[in-house]
Design a protein around this motif. Structure first.
Motif, PDB file in Angstrom:
ATOM      1  N   ILE A  59       6.315  12.983  14.309  1.00  0.00           N
ATOM      2  CA  ILE A  59       6.480  11.592  13.863  1.00  0.00           C
ATOM      3  C   ILE A  59       6.061  10.480  14.906  1.00  0.00           C
ATOM      4  O   ILE A  59       6.765  10.846  15.780  1.00  0.00           O
ATOM      5  CB  ILE A  59       7.848  11.199  13.373  1.00  0.00           C
ATOM      6  CG1 ILE A  59       8.172  12.135  12.056  1.00  0.00           C
ATOM      7  CG2 ILE A  59       7.971   9.870  13.039  1.00  0.00           C
ATOM      8  CD1 ILE A  59       9.622  12.113  11.684  1.00  0.00           C
ATOM      9  N   ILE A  60       5.221   9.773  14.849  1.00  0.00           N
ATOM     10  CA  ILE A  60       4.764   8.940  15.857  1.00  0.00           C
ATOM     11  C   ILE A  60       5.591   7.510  15.465  1.00  0.00           C
ATOM     12  O   ILE A  60       5.916   7.122  16.488  1.00  0.00           O
ATOM     13  CB  ILE A  60       3.140   8.204  15.412  1.00  0.00           C
ATOM     14  CG1 ILE A  60       2.278   9.877  15.868  1.00  0.00           C
ATOM     15  CG2 ILE A  60       2.874   7.241  16.539  1.00  0.00           C
ATOM     16  CD1 ILE A  60       0.980   9.419  15.622  1.00  0.00           C
ATOM     17  N   ALA A  61       5.564   7.254  14.037  1.00  0.00           N
ATOM     18  CA  ALA A  61       6.535   5.964  13.948  1.00  0.00           C
ATOM     19  C   ALA A  61       6.878   5.839  12.509  1.00  0.00           C
ATOM     20  O   ALA A  61       6.346   6.512  11.848  1.00  0.00           O
ATOM     21  CB  ALA A  61       5.609   4.606  14.337  1.00  0.00           C
ATOM     22  N   GLN A  62       7.767   5.012  12.205  1.00  0.00           N
ATOM     23  CA  GLN A  62       8.373   4.564  10.928  1.00  0.00           C
ATOM     24  C   GLN A  62       7.896   3.107  10.733  1.00  0.00           C
ATOM     25  O   GLN A  62       8.391   2.279  11.589  1.00  0.00           O
ATOM     26  CB  GLN A  62       9.824   4.665  11.039  1.00  0.00           C
ATOM     27  CG  GLN A  62      10.472   6.136  11.056  1.00  0.00           C
ATOM     28  CD  GLN A  62      10.305   7.007   9.810  1.00  0.00           C
ATOM     29  OE1 GLN A  62       9.380   7.136   8.988  1.00  0.00           O
ATOM     30  NE2 GLN A  62      10.606   8.427   9.907  1.00  0.00           N
ATOM     31  N   ALA A  63       7.265   2.905   9.745  1.00  0.00           N
ATOM     32  CA  ALA A  63       6.559   1.366   9.732  1.00  0.00           C
ATOM     33  C   ALA A  63       6.965   1.025   8.392  1.00  0.00           C
ATOM     34  O   ALA A  63       7.159   1.740   7.284  1.00  0.00           O
ATOM     35  CB  ALA A  63       5.208   1.504  10.068  1.00  0.00           C
ATOM     36  N   LYS A  64       6.243  -0.203   8.046  1.00  0.00           N
ATOM     37  CA  LYS A  64       6.204  -0.685   6.823  1.00  0.00           C
ATOM     38  C   LYS A  64       4.737  -1.115   6.476  1.00  0.00           C
ATOM     39  O   LYS A  64       3.914  -1.480   7.243  1.00  0.00           O
ATOM     40  CB  LYS A  64       7.089  -2.056   6.852  1.00  0.00           C
ATOM     41  CG  LYS A  64       8.557  -1.723   6.420  1.00  0.00           C
ATOM     42  CD  LYS A  64       9.388  -3.093   6.357  1.00  0.00           C
ATOM     43  CE  LYS A  64      10.685  -2.889   6.204  1.00  0.00           C
ATOM     44  NZ  LYS A  64      11.298  -4.099   5.957  1.00  0.00           N
ATOM     45  N   GLY A  65       4.508  -1.010   5.148  1.00  0.00           N
ATOM     46  CA  GLY A  65       2.907  -1.148   4.757  1.00  0.00           C
ATOM     47  C   GLY A  65       2.980  -2.854   4.472  1.00  0.00           C
ATOM     48  O   GLY A  65       3.875  -3.590   5.053  1.00  0.00           O
ATOM     49  N   GLU A  66       1.648  -3.367   4.174  1.00  0.00           N
ATOM     50  CA  GLU A  66       1.099  -4.569   3.729  1.00  0.00           C
ATOM     51  C   GLU A  66       2.164  -5.059   2.645  1.00  0.00           C
ATOM     52  O   GLU A  66       2.511  -4.256   1.835  1.00  0.00           O
ATOM     53  CB  GLU A  66      -0.158  -4.831   3.512  1.00  0.00           C
ATOM     54  CG  GLU A  66      -1.164  -4.424   4.480  1.00  0.00           C
ATOM     55  CD  GLU A  66      -0.881  -5.544   5.797  1.00  0.00           C
ATOM     56  OE1 GLU A  66      -0.855  -6.915   5.314  1.00  0.00           O
ATOM     57  OE2 GLU A  66      -0.940  -5.089   6.852  1.00  0.00           O
ATOM     58  N   LYS A  67       2.417  -6.480   2.556  1.00  0.00           N
ATOM     59  CA  LYS A  67       3.367  -6.807   1.738  1.00  0.00           C
ATOM     60  C   LYS A  67       2.482  -7.098   0.421  1.00  0.00           C
ATOM     61  O   LYS A  67       1.329  -7.828   0.322  1.00  0.00           O
ATOM     62  CB  LYS A  67       3.795  -8.381   2.102  1.00  0.00           C
ATOM     63  CG  LYS A  67       4.831  -8.806   0.972  1.00  0.00           C
ATOM     64  CD  LYS A  67       5.477 -10.206   1.518  1.00  0.00           C
ATOM     65  CE  LYS A  67       6.631 -10.157   1.824  1.00  0.00           C
ATOM     66  NZ  LYS A  67       7.764 -10.849   2.320  1.00  0.00           N
ATOM     67  N   VAL A  68       3.007  -6.829  -0.765  1.00  0.00           N
ATOM     68  CA  VAL A  68       2.443  -6.861  -1.919  1.00  0.00           C
ATOM     69  C   VAL A  68       3.334  -7.983  -2.688  1.00  0.00           C
ATOM     70  O   VAL A  68       4.481  -8.004  -2.730  1.00  0.00           O
ATOM     71  CB  VAL A  68       2.538  -5.544  -2.711  1.00  0.00           C
ATOM     72  CG1 VAL A  68       2.089  -5.671  -4.087  1.00  0.00           C
ATOM     73  CG2 VAL A  68       1.599  -4.546  -2.142  1.00  0.00           C
ATOM     74  N   ILE A  69       2.652  -8.891  -3.401  1.00  0.00           N
ATOM     75  CA  ILE A  69       3.310 -10.019  -4.124  1.00  0.00           C
ATOM     76  C   ILE A  69       3.343  -9.716  -5.465  1.00  0.00           C
ATOM     77  O   ILE A  69       2.218  -9.291  -6.136  1.00  0.00           O
ATOM     78  CB  ILE A  69       2.719 -11.345  -3.892  1.00  0.00           C
ATOM     79  CG1 ILE A  69       2.543 -11.639  -2.470  1.00  0.00           C
ATOM     80  CG2 ILE A  69       3.232 -12.435  -4.715  1.00  0.00           C
ATOM     81  CD1 ILE A  69       3.971 -12.124  -1.617  1.00  0.00           C
ATOM     82  N   VAL A  70       4.638  -9.684  -6.167  1.00  0.00           N
ATOM     83  CA  VAL A  70       4.677  -9.377  -7.632  1.00  0.00           C
ATOM     84  C   VAL A  70       4.913 -10.928  -8.343  1.00  0.00           C
ATOM     85  O   VAL A  70       6.014 -11.278  -8.020  1.00  0.00           O
ATOM     86  CB  VAL A  70       5.953  -8.498  -7.677  1.00  0.00           C
ATOM     87  CG1 VAL A  70       6.215  -8.120  -9.435  1.00  0.00           C
ATOM     88  CG2 VAL A  70       5.582  -7.290  -7.101  1.00  0.00           C
ATOM     89  N   PHE A  71       4.085 -11.285  -8.844  1.00  0.00           N
ATOM     90  CA  PHE A  71       4.055 -12.622  -9.680  1.00  0.00           C
ATOM     91  C   PHE A  71       4.464 -12.602 -11.073  1.00  0.00           C
ATOM     92  O   PHE A  71       3.417 -12.039 -11.763  1.00  0.00           O
ATOM     93  CB  PHE A  71       3.201 -13.494  -9.206  1.00  0.00           C
ATOM     94  CG  PHE A  71       3.517 -15.021  -9.570  1.00  0.00           C
ATOM     95  CD1 PHE A  71       4.421 -15.851  -9.100  1.00  0.00           C
ATOM     96  CD2 PHE A  71       2.527 -15.487 -10.626  1.00  0.00           C
ATOM     97  CE1 PHE A  71       4.410 -17.228  -9.473  1.00  0.00           C
ATOM     98  CE2 PHE A  71       2.870 -16.867 -11.212  1.00  0.00           C
ATOM     99  CZ  PHE A  71       3.863 -17.482 -10.457  1.00  0.00           C
ATOM    100  N   LYS A  72       5.492 -13.103 -11.792  1.00  0.00           N
ATOM    101  CA  LYS A  72       5.576 -12.856 -13.221  1.00  0.00           C
ATOM    102  C   LYS A  72       5.411 -14.304 -13.895  1.00  0.00           C
ATOM    103  O   LYS A  72       6.188 -15.458 -13.302  1.00  0.00           O
ATOM    104  CB  LYS A  72       7.039 -12.387 -13.618  1.00  0.00           C
ATOM    105  CG  LYS A  72       7.030 -10.814 -13.166  1.00  0.00           C
ATOM    106  CD  LYS A  72       8.432 -10.330 -13.630  1.00  0.00           C
ATOM    107  CE  LYS A  72       8.685  -9.095 -13.153  1.00  0.00           C
ATOM    108  NZ  LYS A  72       9.753  -8.344 -13.299  1.00  0.00           N
ATOM    109  N   LYS A  73       4.904 -14.543 -14.742  1.00  0.00           N
ATOM    110  CA  LYS A  73       4.717 -15.887 -15.554  1.00  0.00           C
ATOM    111  C   LYS A  73       4.651 -15.681 -16.909  1.00  0.00           C
ATOM    112  O   LYS A  73       3.978 -15.059 -17.450  1.00  0.00           O
ATOM    113  CB  LYS A  73       3.503 -16.600 -15.009  1.00  0.00           C
ATOM    114  CG  LYS A  73       3.458 -18.092 -15.623  1.00  0.00           C
ATOM    115  CD  LYS A  73       2.078 -18.586 -15.139  1.00  0.00           C
ATOM    116  CE  LYS A  73       2.067 -20.137 -15.643  1.00  0.00           C
ATOM    117  NZ  LYS A  73       0.958 -21.007 -15.065  1.00  0.00           N
TER     118      LYS A  73
END
Length: 116
Positions: A59-73
Motif C-alpha cells: 500500500i503506497i497511500a490511502q487517498a480520495k478521488g475527485e469530487k463528484v457533484i450530485v445535483f437534483k432539480k
C-alpha cells in the motif's frame, strides 16, 4: 509475467512493479496486502495455472478521488439539492506475482558481488 486480479468488483491487469488505484482496502501506508482472487496469469503467449496463485502488493497511500457533484432539480417546484461525493481509494504497488518479483526488488535482494 502478468496477471488479471479482481478486487472491489473490478478487474485489473497487473505486472510486477505496476502501480494501480483500487477501491479502498484496509491497511496503512507501507503495509503489504495479498490479492488472492486471480482470474488469469500468463507470460508472453503462455498461460499459467492460477490455483493457489496470489499477487502481493504494497500500500503506497490511502487517498480520495475527485469530487463528484450530485445535483437534483425538479422544474417549477422550487426544489434544488446539491451534494458532493469523494470516493475513497487505495494506491497499490505490485511487488510480486506468485514467485515472480519486481526487477528492482529482485536486484536489491541479490547479494552484491565483491570485486577483489
Amino acid at each position: 509475467m502478468f496477471a488479471i486480479v479482481r478486487t472491489g468488483g473490478k478487474q485489473y491487469r497487473v505486472a510486477a512493479g505496476d502501480k494501480i488505484v483500487v477501491e479502498k482496502i484496509a491497511g496503512d501506508a507501507g503495509s503489504t496486502v495479498s490479492l488472492g482472487d486471480v482470474l488469469f496469469a500468463g507470460s508472453g503467449g503462455e498461460t499459467q495455472d492460477v490455483s493457489g496463485l496470489t499477487v502481493s502488493a504494497e500500500i503506497i497511500a490511502q487517498a480520495k478521488g475527485e469530487k463528484v457533484i450530485v445535483f437534483k432539480k425538479r422544474r417549477r417546484h422550487n426544489y434544488r439539492r446539491r451534494n458532493g461525493h469523494r470516493q475513497q481509494h487505495t494506491i497499490l504497488r505490485i511487488t510480486a506475482i506468485g514467485d515472480h518479483k519486481a526487477e528492482n526488488e529482485a536486484r536489491a535482494e541479490a547479494p552484491a558481488a565483491v570485486e577483489a
